[in-house]
Design an enzyme around this catalytic site. Structure first.
Site, PDB file in Angstrom:
ATOM      1  CG  ASN A   1      -1.710   1.267   1.379  1.00  0.00           C
ATOM      2  OD1 ASN A   1      -1.913   1.992   0.400  1.00  0.00           O
ATOM      3  ND2 ASN A   1      -2.177   1.558   2.585  1.00  0.00           N
ATOM      4  CD1 TRP A   2       3.759   1.282  -2.858  1.00  0.00           C
ATOM      5  CD2 TRP A   2       3.493   2.369  -4.802  1.00  0.00           C
ATOM      6  NE1 TRP A   2       4.515   0.653  -3.813  1.00  0.00           N
ATOM      7  CE2 TRP A   2       4.384   1.291  -5.006  1.00  0.00           C
ATOM      8  CE3 TRP A   2       3.175   3.190  -5.892  1.00  0.00           C
ATOM      9  CZ2 TRP A   2       4.959   1.018  -6.240  1.00  0.00           C
ATOM     10  CZ3 TRP A   2       3.744   2.918  -7.132  1.00  0.00           C
ATOM     11  CH2 TRP A   2       4.621   1.842  -7.305  1.00  0.00           C
ATOM     12  CE  LYS A   3       0.563   3.481   4.802  1.00  0.00           C
ATOM     13  NZ  LYS A   3       0.242   3.533   6.189  1.00  0.00           N
TER      14      LYS A   3
ATOM     15  CG  HIS B   1      -5.801   2.006   5.083  1.00  0.00           C
ATOM     16  ND1 HIS B   1      -5.297   2.937   5.957  1.00  0.00           N
ATOM     17  CD2 HIS B   1      -4.812   1.097   4.874  1.00  0.00           C
ATOM     18  CE1 HIS B   1      -4.047   2.603   6.262  1.00  0.00           C
ATOM     19  NE2 HIS B   1      -3.729   1.494   5.611  1.00  0.00           N
TER      20      HIS B   1
ATOM     21  CD  GLU C   1      -2.674   5.533   6.669  1.00  0.00           C
ATOM     22  OE1 GLU C   1      -2.671   5.571   5.427  1.00  0.00           O
ATOM     23  OE2 GLU C   1      -1.737   5.034   7.339  1.00  0.00           O
TER      24      GLU C   1
ATOM     25  CD  GLU D   1      -3.735  -2.623   7.296  1.00  0.00           C
ATOM     26  OE1 GLU D   1      -2.613  -2.866   6.864  1.00  0.00           O
ATOM     27  OE2 GLU D   1      -4.361  -1.577   7.035  1.00  0.00           O
TER      28      GLU D   1
ATOM     29  N   GLY E   1       2.409   2.124  10.563  1.00  0.00           N
ATOM     30  CA  GLY E   1       3.343   3.235  10.378  1.00  0.00           C
ATOM     31  C   GLY E   1       4.084   3.626  11.649  1.00  0.00           C
TER      32      GLY E   1
ATOM     33  CB  SER F   1       5.194  -1.894  11.729  1.00  0.00           C
ATOM     34  OG  SER F   1       4.761  -0.562  11.937  1.00  0.00           O
TER      35      SER F   1
ATOM     36  N   GLY G   1       2.677  -1.182   4.194  1.00  0.00           N
ATOM     37  CA  GLY G   1       2.758   0.235   3.838  1.00  0.00           C
ATOM     38  C   GLY G   1       4.200   0.654   3.639  1.00  0.00           C
ATOM     39  N   GLY G   2       4.800   1.194   4.679  1.00  0.00           N
ATOM     40  CA  GLY G   2       6.159   1.771   4.605  1.00  0.00           C
ATOM     41  C   GLY G   2       7.166   0.876   3.906  1.00  0.00           C
TER      42      GLY G   2
HETATM   43  C1  PEP Z   1      -0.838   0.042   5.816  1.00  0.00           C
HETATM   44  O1  PEP Z   1      -0.752   1.120   5.261  1.00  0.00           O
HETATM   45  O2  PEP Z   1      -1.835  -0.658   5.618  1.00  0.00           O
HETATM   46  C2  PEP Z   1       0.245  -0.405   6.690  1.00  0.00           C
HETATM   47  C3  PEP Z   1       0.162  -1.582   7.251  1.00  0.00           C
HETATM   48  O3  PEP Z   1       1.300   0.458   6.854  1.00  0.00           O
HETATM   49  P1  PEP Z   1       2.707   0.111   7.553  1.00  0.00           P
HETATM   50  O4  PEP Z   1       3.198  -1.172   6.960  1.00  0.00           O
HETATM   51  O5  PEP Z   1       3.591   1.273   7.210  1.00  0.00           O
HETATM   52  O6  PEP Z   1       2.467  -0.016   9.018  1.00  0.00           O
END
Ligand code: PEP
Length: 258
Positions: free
Chosen positions: A15-17, A101, A103, A173, A179, A218, A239-240
């Site tokens: 997930n590049w956000k 999500h 966010e 999640e 993040g 994460s 994500g990251g």
């Molecule tokens: C996400 O954006 O769904 C996510 C899990 O981010 P991260 O891996 O950065 O925690």
């Protein structure tokens, strides 16, 4: 039915956000592909910003990588400034869409009800849905994680048929792990993913056993193998660590060898 009977392959979804321009997307995919050339043990999805879809879909053409979007509107068309429909996404080469999500829920006022509307519209429009659920830190510390996840999951799936469930992936999640660099332990993650499996099976019978359940929060190259080894964790939403080709490739490798 155990994990290996349920799904042959893990699913690794990035997930590049709100990161990367179309040119950066093309470069990234060009650099990722040789790093994952001989791995066929994982299905790979890149959930990119709307503006990257065209470039990303062209760059993955003829490869096993699939493209996802990060949201979808529930109407087929109309006066919804700034929104994107399922048909628009499909025509651009999108196969998957992230819905619910944290966010989107936290910053943009999405509720369990709008998440349900979006999920149903996506399924009706032929997309596959990556449906996110998960608790915040207060909810976890208050001991209501299971109740919260149950409510989010069942509300999001209202009106979703057993046939449509075949195109649904659930992502557990925990918000406190997204993040933050603070990953859920594999036991915490497995506990909620097992609850989700149980809830799906209660609602849909055997079909619920086949649904892929991902962990997100994460996940990185160092913790992926441990998380992905759990019975009810069929993959990761990342994500990251999906933003750097080397890190993402390392997670894909970890998934491909489990
Ligand atoms: C996400 O954006 O769904 C996510 C899990 O981010 P991260 O891996 O950065 O925690």
């Amino acid at each position: 039915m155990n994990n290996s009977e349920r799904r042959r392959k893990k699913i690794i979804a990035g997930n590049w956000k709100m990161n990367k321009t179309p040119a950066q997307a093309t470069l990234y995919i060009g650099s990722l592909l040789p790093k994952i050339e001989n791995i066929d043990g994982a299905d790979i999805i890149l959930c990119v910003p709307f503006t990257d879809i065209h470039a990303a879909a062209a760059a993955v053409s003829g490869t096993p990588i699939k493209i996802g979007a990060q949201n979808v509107h529930y109407a087929e068309a109309g006066a919804y400034t700034g929104e994107i429909s399922a048909a628009m996404l499909r025509e651009c080469g999108v196969e998957y869409v992230v819905v619910g999500h944290s966010e989107r829920r936290g910053y943009f006022g999405e509720t369990d009800v709008t998440v349900n509307l979006r999920a149903r519209a996506a399924l009706k429009g032929g997309l596959k849905v990556i449906l996110c659920v998960g608790e915040d830190i207060d909810e976890r510390e208050s001991g209501i994680t299971d109740e919260l996840v149950t409510m989010q999951l069942y509300t999001a799936l209202l009106g979703v048929t057993k046939d449509e469930l075949e195109r649904v992936i659930i992502a557990y999640e925990p918000i406190w792990a997204i993040g933050t660099g603070k990953t859920a332990t594999s036991e915490q993650a497995e506990c909620e993913c097992a609850l989700i499996r149980d809830l799906l099976t209660k609602k849909y019978g055997e079909a619920g056993q086949k649904t892929a359940i991902l962990y997100g929060g994460s996940m990185n190259a160092s913790n992926a193998a441990e998380l992905l080894s759990k019975e009810n964790i069929d993959g990761g939403l990342i994500g990251g660590a999906s933003l750097k080709e080397d890190d993402f490739a390392a997670i894909i490798k970890a998934a491909g060898t489990i």
